[in-house]
Motif scaffolding. Structure first.
Motif, PDB file in Angstrom:
ATOM      1  N   HIS A  67      43.376  48.699  62.707  1.00 27.96           N
ATOM      2  CA  HIS A  67      42.426  47.627  62.406  1.00 27.96           C
ATOM      3  C   HIS A  67      41.879  47.651  60.975  1.00 27.96           C
ATOM      4  O   HIS A  67      41.332  46.644  60.519  1.00 27.96           O
ATOM      5  CB  HIS A  67      41.243  47.669  63.373  1.00 27.96           C
ATOM      6  CG  HIS A  67      41.631  47.420  64.795  1.00 27.96           C
ATOM      7  ND1 HIS A  67      41.859  46.157  65.287  1.00 27.96           N
ATOM      8  CD2 HIS A  67      41.860  48.280  65.820  1.00 27.96           C
ATOM      9  CE1 HIS A  67      42.189  46.241  66.571  1.00 27.96           C
ATOM     10  NE2 HIS A  67      42.193  47.521  66.912  1.00 27.96           N
ATOM     11  N   LEU A  68      41.964  48.788  60.334  1.00 27.08           N
ATOM     12  CA  LEU A  68      41.372  48.944  59.000  1.00 27.08           C
ATOM     13  C   LEU A  68      42.380  49.585  58.047  1.00 27.08           C
ATOM     14  O   LEU A  68      42.076  50.567  57.368  1.00 27.08           O
ATOM     15  CB  LEU A  68      40.104  49.798  59.088  1.00 27.08           C
ATOM     16  CG  LEU A  68      38.944  49.214  59.874  1.00 27.08           C
ATOM     17  CD1 LEU A  68      37.901  50.272  60.186  1.00 27.08           C
ATOM     18  CD2 LEU A  68      38.320  48.051  59.101  1.00 27.08           C
ATOM     19  N   SER A  69      43.555  49.022  58.002  1.00 27.37           N
ATOM     20  CA  SER A  69      44.637  49.639  57.219  1.00 27.37           C
ATOM     21  C   SER A  69      44.286  49.785  55.741  1.00 27.37           C
ATOM     22  O   SER A  69      44.770  50.712  55.079  1.00 27.37           O
ATOM     23  CB  SER A  69      45.936  48.844  57.372  1.00 27.37           C
ATOM     24  OG  SER A  69      45.775  47.513  56.931  1.00 27.37           O
ATOM     25  N   ILE A  70      43.406  48.942  55.230  1.00 29.38           N
ATOM     26  CA  ILE A  70      43.029  49.028  53.821  1.00 29.38           C
ATOM     27  C   ILE A  70      42.312  50.343  53.491  1.00 29.38           C
ATOM     28  O   ILE A  70      42.422  50.863  52.389  1.00 29.38           O
ATOM     29  CB  ILE A  70      42.186  47.803  53.383  1.00 29.38           C
ATOM     30  CG1 ILE A  70      42.095  47.748  51.867  1.00 29.38           C
ATOM     31  CG2 ILE A  70      40.810  47.821  54.032  1.00 29.38           C
ATOM     32  CD1 ILE A  70      41.603  46.435  51.334  1.00 29.38           C
ATOM     33  N   ILE A  71      41.594  50.897  54.457  1.00 27.04           N
ATOM     34  CA  ILE A  71      40.885  52.159  54.203  1.00 27.04           C
ATOM     35  C   ILE A  71      41.600  53.355  54.810  1.00 27.04           C
ATOM     36  O   ILE A  71      41.173  54.488  54.605  1.00 27.04           O
ATOM     37  CB  ILE A  71      39.422  52.119  54.706  1.00 27.04           C
ATOM     38  CG1 ILE A  71      39.368  52.078  56.233  1.00 27.04           C
ATOM     39  CG2 ILE A  71      38.631  51.013  54.035  1.00 27.04           C
ATOM     40  CD1 ILE A  71      38.051  52.506  56.816  1.00 27.04           C
ATOM     41  N   TYR A  72      42.663  53.120  55.567  1.00 31.16           N
ATOM     42  CA  TYR A  72      43.300  54.226  56.280  1.00 31.16           C
ATOM     43  C   TYR A  72      43.681  55.392  55.363  1.00 31.16           C
ATOM     44  O   TYR A  72      43.370  56.548  55.708  1.00 31.16           O
ATOM     45  CB  TYR A  72      44.515  53.772  57.094  1.00 31.16           C
ATOM     46  CG  TYR A  72      45.167  54.944  57.778  1.00 31.16           C
ATOM     47  CD1 TYR A  72      44.586  55.510  58.913  1.00 31.16           C
ATOM     48  CD2 TYR A  72      46.309  55.525  57.255  1.00 31.16           C
ATOM     49  CE1 TYR A  72      45.148  56.614  59.515  1.00 31.16           C
ATOM     50  CE2 TYR A  72      46.879  56.639  57.856  1.00 31.16           C
ATOM     51  CZ  TYR A  72      46.295  57.179  58.991  1.00 31.16           C
ATOM     52  OH  TYR A  72      46.845  58.293  59.576  1.00 31.16           O
ATOM     53  N   HIS A 104      37.414  58.847  47.772  1.00 35.28           N
ATOM     54  CA  HIS A 104      37.882  58.306  49.058  1.00 35.28           C
ATOM     55  C   HIS A 104      36.716  57.733  49.866  1.00 35.28           C
ATOM     56  O   HIS A 104      36.846  56.679  50.493  1.00 35.28           O
ATOM     57  CB  HIS A 104      38.628  59.368  49.860  1.00 35.28           C
ATOM     58  CG  HIS A 104      39.970  59.683  49.285  1.00 35.28           C
ATOM     59  ND1 HIS A 104      40.976  58.750  49.178  1.00 35.28           N
ATOM     60  CD2 HIS A 104      40.471  60.831  48.776  1.00 35.28           C
ATOM     61  CE1 HIS A 104      42.040  59.309  48.644  1.00 35.28           C
ATOM     62  NE2 HIS A 104      41.758  60.565  48.380  1.00 35.28           N
ATOM     63  N   TYR A 105      35.575  58.408  49.844  1.00 37.81           N
ATOM     64  CA  TYR A 105      34.398  57.879  50.523  1.00 37.81           C
ATOM     65  C   TYR A 105      34.015  56.514  49.949  1.00 37.81           C
ATOM     66  O   TYR A 105      33.684  55.585  50.676  1.00 37.81           O
ATOM     67  CB  TYR A 105      33.213  58.853  50.435  1.00 37.81           C
ATOM     68  CG  TYR A 105      31.977  58.248  51.056  1.00 37.81           C
ATOM     69  CD1 TYR A 105      31.775  58.312  52.437  1.00 37.81           C
ATOM     70  CD2 TYR A 105      31.049  57.560  50.285  1.00 37.81           C
ATOM     71  CE1 TYR A 105      30.664  57.713  53.021  1.00 37.81           C
ATOM     72  CE2 TYR A 105      29.950  56.962  50.861  1.00 37.81           C
ATOM     73  CZ  TYR A 105      29.759  57.043  52.234  1.00 37.81           C
ATOM     74  OH  TYR A 105      28.667  56.436  52.800  1.00 37.81           O
ATOM     75  N   ASN A 106      34.044  56.397  48.627  1.00 37.93           N
ATOM     76  CA  ASN A 106      33.655  55.146  47.968  1.00 37.93           C
ATOM     77  C   ASN A 106      34.554  53.990  48.381  1.00 37.93           C
ATOM     78  O   ASN A 106      34.091  52.857  48.499  1.00 37.93           O
ATOM     79  CB  ASN A 106      33.625  55.322  46.453  1.00 37.93           C
ATOM     80  CG  ASN A 106      32.485  56.203  45.997  1.00 37.93           C
ATOM     81  OD1 ASN A 106      31.502  56.381  46.718  1.00 37.93           O
ATOM     82  ND2 ASN A 106      32.622  56.783  44.813  1.00 37.93           N
ATOM     83  N   VAL A 107      35.845  54.262  48.582  1.00 44.36           N
ATOM     84  CA  VAL A 107      36.758  53.215  49.057  1.00 44.36           C
ATOM     85  C   VAL A 107      36.287  52.708  50.426  1.00 44.36           C
ATOM     86  O   VAL A 107      36.229  51.503  50.670  1.00 44.36           O
ATOM     87  CB  VAL A 107      38.212  53.741  49.140  1.00 44.36           C
ATOM     88  CG1 VAL A 107      39.104  52.791  49.910  1.00 44.36           C
ATOM     89  CG2 VAL A 107      38.761  54.007  47.751  1.00 44.36           C
ATOM     90  N   ILE A 108      35.928  53.644  51.297  1.00 40.27           N
ATOM     91  CA  ILE A 108      35.460  53.278  52.641  1.00 40.27           C
ATOM     92  C   ILE A 108      34.127  52.543  52.556  1.00 40.27           C
ATOM     93  O   ILE A 108      33.941  51.494  53.178  1.00 40.27           O
ATOM     94  CB  ILE A 108      35.360  54.535  53.531  1.00 40.27           C
ATOM     95  CG1 ILE A 108      36.756  55.150  53.704  1.00 40.27           C
ATOM     96  CG2 ILE A 108      34.713  54.213  54.872  1.00 40.27           C
ATOM     97  CD1 ILE A 108      36.758  56.581  54.198  1.00 40.27           C
ATOM     98  N   ASP A 109      33.226  53.059  51.763  1.00 40.18           N
ATOM     99  CA  ASP A 109      31.902  52.459  51.623  1.00 40.18           C
ATOM    100  C   ASP A 109      31.986  51.041  51.054  1.00 40.18           C
ATOM    101  O   ASP A 109      31.263  50.144  51.486  1.00 40.18           O
ATOM    102  CB  ASP A 109      31.033  53.350  50.727  1.00 40.18           C
ATOM    103  CG  ASP A 109      29.581  52.914  50.707  1.00 40.18           C
ATOM    104  OD1 ASP A 109      29.027  52.638  51.784  1.00 40.18           O
ATOM    105  OD2 ASP A 109      29.011  52.854  49.601  1.00 40.18           O
ATOM    106  N   THR A 110      32.868  50.830  50.115  1.00 45.55           N
ATOM    107  CA  THR A 110      33.042  49.507  49.501  1.00 45.55           C
ATOM    108  C   THR A 110      33.582  48.497  50.523  1.00 45.55           C
ATOM    109  O   THR A 110      33.169  47.333  50.537  1.00 45.55           O
ATOM    110  CB  THR A 110      33.989  49.596  48.292  1.00 45.55           C
ATOM    111  OG1 THR A 110      33.411  50.457  47.328  1.00 45.55           O
ATOM    112  CG2 THR A 110      34.243  48.231  47.683  1.00 45.55           C
ATOM    113  N   ASN A 111      34.492  48.954  51.365  1.00 53.46           N
ATOM    114  CA  ASN A 111      35.129  48.049  52.323  1.00 53.46           C
ATOM    115  C   ASN A 111      34.372  47.916  53.639  1.00 53.46           C
ATOM    116  O   ASN A 111      34.612  46.955  54.384  1.00 53.46           O
ATOM    117  CB  ASN A 111      36.560  48.504  52.581  1.00 53.46           C
ATOM    118  CG  ASN A 111      37.462  48.184  51.419  1.00 53.46           C
ATOM    119  OD1 ASN A 111      37.883  47.048  51.260  1.00 53.46           O
ATOM    120  ND2 ASN A 111      37.725  49.170  50.573  1.00 53.46           N
ATOM    121  N   LEU A 112      33.471  48.846  53.901  1.00 54.19           N
ATOM    122  CA  LEU A 112      32.652  48.796  55.121  1.00 54.19           C
ATOM    123  C   LEU A 112      31.194  49.003  54.749  1.00 54.19           C
ATOM    124  O   LEU A 112      30.598  50.026  55.087  1.00 54.19           O
ATOM    125  CB  LEU A 112      33.091  49.879  56.125  1.00 54.19           C
ATOM    126  CG  LEU A 112      34.503  49.801  56.658  1.00 54.19           C
ATOM    127  CD1 LEU A 112      34.775  50.996  57.565  1.00 54.19           C
ATOM    128  CD2 LEU A 112      34.733  48.514  57.393  1.00 54.19           C
TER     129      LEU A 112
END
Length: 113
Positions: A67-72, A104-112
């Motif tokens: 469901h969240l391939s962009i952050i996988y 890597h956290y920032n990628v997740i935080d930006t997208n979620l």
């Protein structure tokens, strides 16, 4: 909107930030708390989108992939760093992995957010 996941994510991120200011000796726990902050962001996304909350890390990783391939890739790497820090390497985790984990956290935080 899941307020529990929001508060847990914020708490874990603040804990990571606090550890960073206190001592460079705790970068293993900085990474672990970053991962758990990301985990709660992911769980919030699932709950808010009617996806059954996963029961374990394996299920969660599969749901992120689906469901969240962009952050996988970032979620997977942060999970790996966290697991190594918590269960295998401990305080011997290389300090240079912390900025990578933060990225890597920032990628997740930006997208979620």
């Amino acid at each position: 909107m899941s307020t529990f996941q929001d508060s847990q994510s914020t708490h874990n991120r603040e804990t990571s930030d606090f550890l960073h200011t206190v001592s460079p000796l705790h970068h293993d726990w900085e990474i672990i708390t970053l991962f758990y902050s990301a985990l709660h962001k992911v769980d919030k996304y699932f709950i808010d989108n009617g996806i059954t909350k996963p029961r374990n890390h394996g299920e969660r990783k599969n749901l992120v992939r689906q469901h969240l391939s962009i952050i996988y890739p970032s979620y997977h790497k942060l999970s790996t760093f966290s697991h190594r820090a918590r269960y295998t390497v401990g305080t011997n985790i290389p300090i240079n992995e912390l900025p990578v984990a933060q990225t890597h956290y920032n990628v997740i935080d930006t997208n979620l957010p």
